[in-house]
Design a protein around this motif. Structure first.
Motif, PDB file in Angstrom:
ATOM      1  N   UNK A 184       0.828  -1.206   0.000  1.00 34.60           N
ATOM      2  CA  UNK A 184       0.000   0.000   0.000  1.00 34.60           C
ATOM      3  C   UNK A 184       0.861   1.254   0.000  1.00 34.60           C
ATOM      4  N   UNK A 185       1.919   1.259   0.814  1.00 36.01           N
ATOM      5  CA  UNK A 185       2.823   2.413   0.840  1.00 36.01           C
ATOM      6  C   UNK A 185       3.414   2.653  -0.539  1.00 36.01           C
ATOM      7  N   UNK A 186       3.863   1.585  -1.180  1.00 29.21           N
ATOM      8  CA  UNK A 186       4.485   1.734  -2.498  1.00 29.21           C
ATOM      9  C   UNK A 186       3.476   2.225  -3.533  1.00 29.21           C
ATOM     10  N   UNK A 187       2.293   1.621  -3.540  1.00 26.54           N
ATOM     11  CA  UNK A 187       1.302   1.983  -4.548  1.00 26.54           C
ATOM     12  C   UNK A 187       0.845   3.429  -4.393  1.00 26.54           C
ATOM     13  N   UNK A 188       0.485   3.828  -3.182  1.00 25.54           N
ATOM     14  CA  UNK A 188      -0.032   5.182  -2.997  1.00 25.54           C
ATOM     15  C   UNK A 188       1.069   6.235  -3.110  1.00 25.54           C
ATOM     16  N   UNK A 189       2.298   5.871  -2.833  1.00 24.42           N
ATOM     17  CA  UNK A 189       3.403   6.794  -3.097  1.00 24.42           C
ATOM     18  C   UNK A 189       3.543   7.032  -4.598  1.00 24.42           C
ATOM     19  N   UNK A 190       3.427   5.953  -5.377  1.00 19.04           N
ATOM     20  CA  UNK A 190       3.469   6.094  -6.842  1.00 19.04           C
ATOM     21  C   UNK A 190       2.286   6.927  -7.352  1.00 19.04           C
ATOM     22  N   UNK A 191       1.113   6.726  -6.756  1.00 15.84           N
ATOM     23  CA  UNK A 191      -0.065   7.489  -7.176  1.00 15.84           C
ATOM     24  C   UNK A 191       0.132   8.973  -6.910  1.00 15.84           C
ATOM     25  N   UNK A 192       0.644   9.309  -5.742  1.00 15.46           N
ATOM     26  CA  UNK A 192       0.848  10.714  -5.397  1.00 15.46           C
ATOM     27  C   UNK A 192       1.860  11.366  -6.333  1.00 15.46           C
ATOM     28  N   UNK A 193       2.941  10.664  -6.634  1.00 17.43           N
ATOM     29  CA  UNK A 193       3.939  11.201  -7.563  1.00 17.43           C
ATOM     30  C   UNK A 193       3.379  11.283  -8.983  1.00 17.43           C
TER      31      UNK A 193
END
Length: 401
Positions: free
Chosen positions: A226-235
């Motif tokens: 989840x951390x990885x996915x939502x970090x990618x989404x924000x970027x």
């Protein structure tokens, strides 16, 4: 006994919520607030898995001004995990073994989506891709006027948080990553989950967009899927949008969680470092960074604390203009070293004195204490006098740009 304790803690947060939302504490509620902070610190130190599992239900209640309480809960990570140092210059987040493990979330958010048949609307959009369904979804996120006046917000925050998690966790299964790319970074432009995120980010007002971006930031925790996915989404939202206001609000959501006292969530740190360090985002060339000398000094100070170096904005602009990036291209945080800016990790040297002109001063080191990640040490409790400082945002700021 975790479930019973979680219910008691939820009721405590419900009681404190109106006082913290208005940042109005009398002596008795201030003492209760102090006890709550101390209890959360004990849980963070001795029972971090409890905060990891139930963080979602707590974030539904915590009001906007309580940045530090939210950071305390989101900074928890399992005791058997050693967090990678987010300040390493060549950290490859997508290669970490922990990044492929899904976190456990003990919250029945799918039941929340059954309100006003929102889950059915999302599923219908997945099948039809009808843009009119997105407008219906946005309309159901708004509260009736009477409830909005009582809660101090126009939006149903628990429903928005549940929608975000459902779209982020379940819908990406329908949009597979391209061959040769990591699954966590498979962000294609035709991905239905990204279409929903982009529509929400561009069609909500200032308050709604701020709550939406804050909900994304609530998933930037310890290393997991989840951390990885939502970090990618924000970027991705930062890089792909043409609206400068969206970029400014993304920066605000990240920065206001970093300038308070520690601890700071690991995922928050790696996302912000990637944003200011990777040239493809051209962070230092945006107008909101250089709108005032005080704001620019703040960003430089935070960058110096995170990176151990200053960033030459003019050099960044020249380098960025020589290396164009394809539209929609997004890297995961800590991804390919070729996508990162080449920055020295040595402390900046003072420039030589020019004849007749005084030497330029080195940028001041940021005074915000960063989280120690090499050992689990209980952070200090925040003094009560900082309720309006550390938690220092007025309730009305959520609706401002």
């Amino acid at each position: 006994g975790w479930l019973m304790f979680q219910r008691l803690l939820v009721q405590l947060l419900y009681f404190l919520e109106p006082y913290l939302r208005r940042v109005q504490l009398n002596d008795s509620t201030r003492l209760l607030y102090k006890g709550t902070i101390r209890m959360l610190l004990v849980l963070l130190h001795d029972f971090p898995e409890f905060l990891c599992d139930y963080h979602f239900s707590f974030c539904d209640i915590i009001p906007v001004p309580c940045v530090q309480i939210r950071n305390l809960i989101l900074s928890a990570f399992p005791r058997n995990m050693k967090l990678p140092d987010p300040f390493l210059p060549n950290l490859k987040v997508d290669l970490l073994p922990e990044i492929k493990v899904a976190p456990r979330i003990l919250a029945n958010y799918t039941t929340t989506l059954l309100q006003q048949n929102l889950k059915a609307d999302v599923d219908n959009y997945m099948r039809s891709r009808d843009k009119r369904m997105l407008e219906q979804i946005l309309g159901k996120l708004r509260l009736p006027k009477s409830e909005a006046l009582q809660l101090g917000s126009k939006y149903n925050v628990p429903l928005l948080n549940a929608l975000l998690l459902y779209v982020g966790v379940h819908l990406p299964q329908h949009g597979k990553a391209l061959p040769g790319r990591s699954a966590g970074n498979g962000l294609q432009q035709n991905n239905p989950s990204l279409e929903i995120f982009m529509h929400i980010a561009h069609h909500l007002d200032y308050e709604g967009r701020y709550l939406f971006l804050s909900a994304i930031a609530n998933h930037l925790r310890y290393p997991n899927t989840h951390t990885h996915y939502f970090s990618c989404v924000l970027l991705y939202l930062f890089a792909d949008t043409s609206d400068e206001v969206v970029r400014e609000q993304i920066t605000r959501v990240l920065l206001e969680r970093l300038i308070v006292h520690r601890p700071h969530p690991w995922g928050l740190l790696i996302t912000f470092i990637e944003l200011i360090k990777n040239r493809r985002y051209e962070f230092w060339n945006h107008s909101f960074v250089k709108c005032a000398p005080e704001v620019e000094k703040l960003f430089q100070s935070v960058a110096y604390t995170c990176l151990g170096t200053t960033i030459d904005r003019h050099a960044e602009g020249e380098a960025g203009s020589q290396t164009p990036v394809a539209a929609g291209a997004v890297s995961s945080p800590g991804g390919s070293p070729s996508g990162r800016a080449t920055l020295s990790t040595q402390p900046p040297q003072p420039p030589a004195k020019a004849q007749g002109t005084p030497a330029a001063k080195q940028p001041p080191t940021a005074k915000m204490p960063m989280m120690s990640l090499q050992g689990r040490v209980a952070p200090k409790a925040v003094p009560l006098g900082t309720v309006s400082g550390s938690e220092g945002h007025s309730a009305g700021e959520a609706s401002e740009a």
